[in-house]
Design an enzyme around this catalytic site. Structure first.
Site, PDB file in Angstrom:
ATOM      1  N   SER A 190       0.951  -1.182   0.017  1.00  0.00           N
ATOM      2  CA  SER A 190      -0.011   0.016  -0.020  1.00  0.00           C
ATOM      3  C   SER A 190       0.834   1.142   0.104  1.00  0.00           C
ATOM      4  CB  SER A 190      -0.752  -0.185   1.019  1.00  0.00           C
ATOM      5  OG  SER A 190      -1.842   0.955   0.960  1.00  0.00           O
ATOM      6  N   GLU A 218      -1.792  -2.462  -8.270  1.00  0.00           N
ATOM      7  CA  GLU A 218      -2.875  -2.673  -7.415  1.00  0.00           C
ATOM      8  C   GLU A 218      -3.436  -1.513  -6.867  1.00  0.00           C
ATOM      9  OE1 GLU A 218      -3.383  -2.787  -3.810  1.00  0.00           O
ATOM     10  OE2 GLU A 218      -1.527  -1.600  -3.694  1.00  0.00           O
ATOM     11  N   HIS A 220      -5.016  -5.129  -1.595  1.00  0.00           N
ATOM     12  CA  HIS A 220      -5.642  -4.973  -0.555  1.00  0.00           C
ATOM     13  C   HIS A 220      -6.880  -6.187  -0.592  1.00  0.00           C
ATOM     14  CE1 HIS A 220      -3.692  -1.166  -0.946  1.00  0.00           C
ATOM     15  NE2 HIS A 220      -4.172  -0.758   0.298  1.00  0.00           N
TER      16      HIS A 220
END
Length: 307
Positions: free
Chosen positions: A110, A208, A278
């Site tokens: 992330s 992502e 995620h």
């Protein structure tokens, strides 16, 4: 050839830091039992529980914890407690040569994409894109496969991703080999025009994201396209795009239509459907190692990330 960090051994101590936003303390506490199961000891960063609005302490405090863990010879690996926002605020002040001189396992994803990119490109160190302690491991949704992925830190192992793990589909055919790089798409796009701009030439690019509607993903991909990031890429690994549903379905392209627009005629292998990001399970991968993407057979093979 990037530096592979030394593998973990039972009884090793890992450092736990919060490079971005404050982690949930209850979830972090629950995650420690998992580290025990792995046979690991841990040491908290000095400022792990600090708060400064949406940041886990000041920039100097968060950077200090990162530097300290890399420099500490008693620490064999570094796990990020969570992501959020904030790593980019001090990235230009990182002591990247020191990380090159003290290579060790660095694990997160992330917002940690910012650190992966900087460490990979300027410290020549293999890092790991994997589930974090408070935001993933300490939750009831933590998946058995996600837990299993930590074993790659204890023994050099080649990773194989096929349709048996999750349904995959090819957007553009062919096969290619290259160094696996990337991570969160929003953060990769934000590196463009900076010293830390993601290098994609000859690489397999992993993307992502979370919470980005199709029009936002469209804009991010267009930014990458105009910056030439797809021109000489070897191939693209499309990970999980969680919570990407448009608020107004009638006035939106689907995410698949967006991916098709940018990748269908790319002339390089592009495969989507990987549970990387995620999501649960979260298939953790080393960044900076050689990998092979076969879009015709829908497979991804990744070389070991540790020595």
């Amino acid at each position: 050839m990037r530096i592979r960090p030394q593998r973990l051994q039972i009884g090793d101590t890992v450092g736990i830091i919060a490079p971005s936003s404050p982690p949930n303390p209850e979830s972090l506490e629950r995650s420690l039992g998992f580290l025990e199961q792995l046979g690991l000891k841990w040491k908290f960063g000095k400022h792990l529980h600090s708060t400064n609005g949406y940041l886990a302490g000041t920039d100097e405090e968060r950077m200090e914890d990162l530097h300290t863990m890399f420099a500490d010879p008693s620490i064999q690996g570094i796990f990020c407690a969570g992501g959020g926002y904030g790593a980019a605020r001090y990235i230009d002040r990182l002591d990247l040569p020191s990380m090159n001189e003290n290579p060790k396992i660095f694990w997160g994803f992330s917002d940690i994409t910012t650190l992966h990119t900087a460490i990979g490109q300027y410290s020549d160190l293999v890092t790991f894109h994997g589930p974090m302690l408070a935001s993933c491991v300490g939750k009831e949704t933590f998946h058995e496969l996600s837990a299993k992925m930590f074993q790659q830190l204890f023994e050099p192992m080649e990773l194989h991703y096929t349709d048996a793990i999750s349904p995959l589909s090819s957007i553009s055919g062919g096969a290619a080999q290259g160094e696996l790089v990337g991570g969160n798409l929003s953060l990769l796009a934000k590196t463009i025009g900076t010293k830390f701009e993601i290098e994609t030439r000859g690489k397999l690019l992993l993307i992502e994201d979370i919470g980005e509607e199709p029009y936002r993903v469209d804009g991010l991909l267009n930014h990458m396209r105009m910056a030439g990031k797809f021109d000489e890429v070897a191939g693209i690994v499309v990970g999980d795009f969680a919570k990407a549903e448009p608020k107004n379905e009638n006035a939106s392209l689907s995410l698949d239509e967006v991916f098709n627009h940018y990748f269908r005629r790319l002339g390089k292998p592009v495969v989507k459907g990987f549970k990387i990001g995620h999501c649960e399970p979260h298939f953790a991968v080393p960044l900076g190692v050689e990998a092979r993407l076969d879009a015709d057979n829908r497979t991804l093979t990744i070389l070991p990330g540790v020595e």
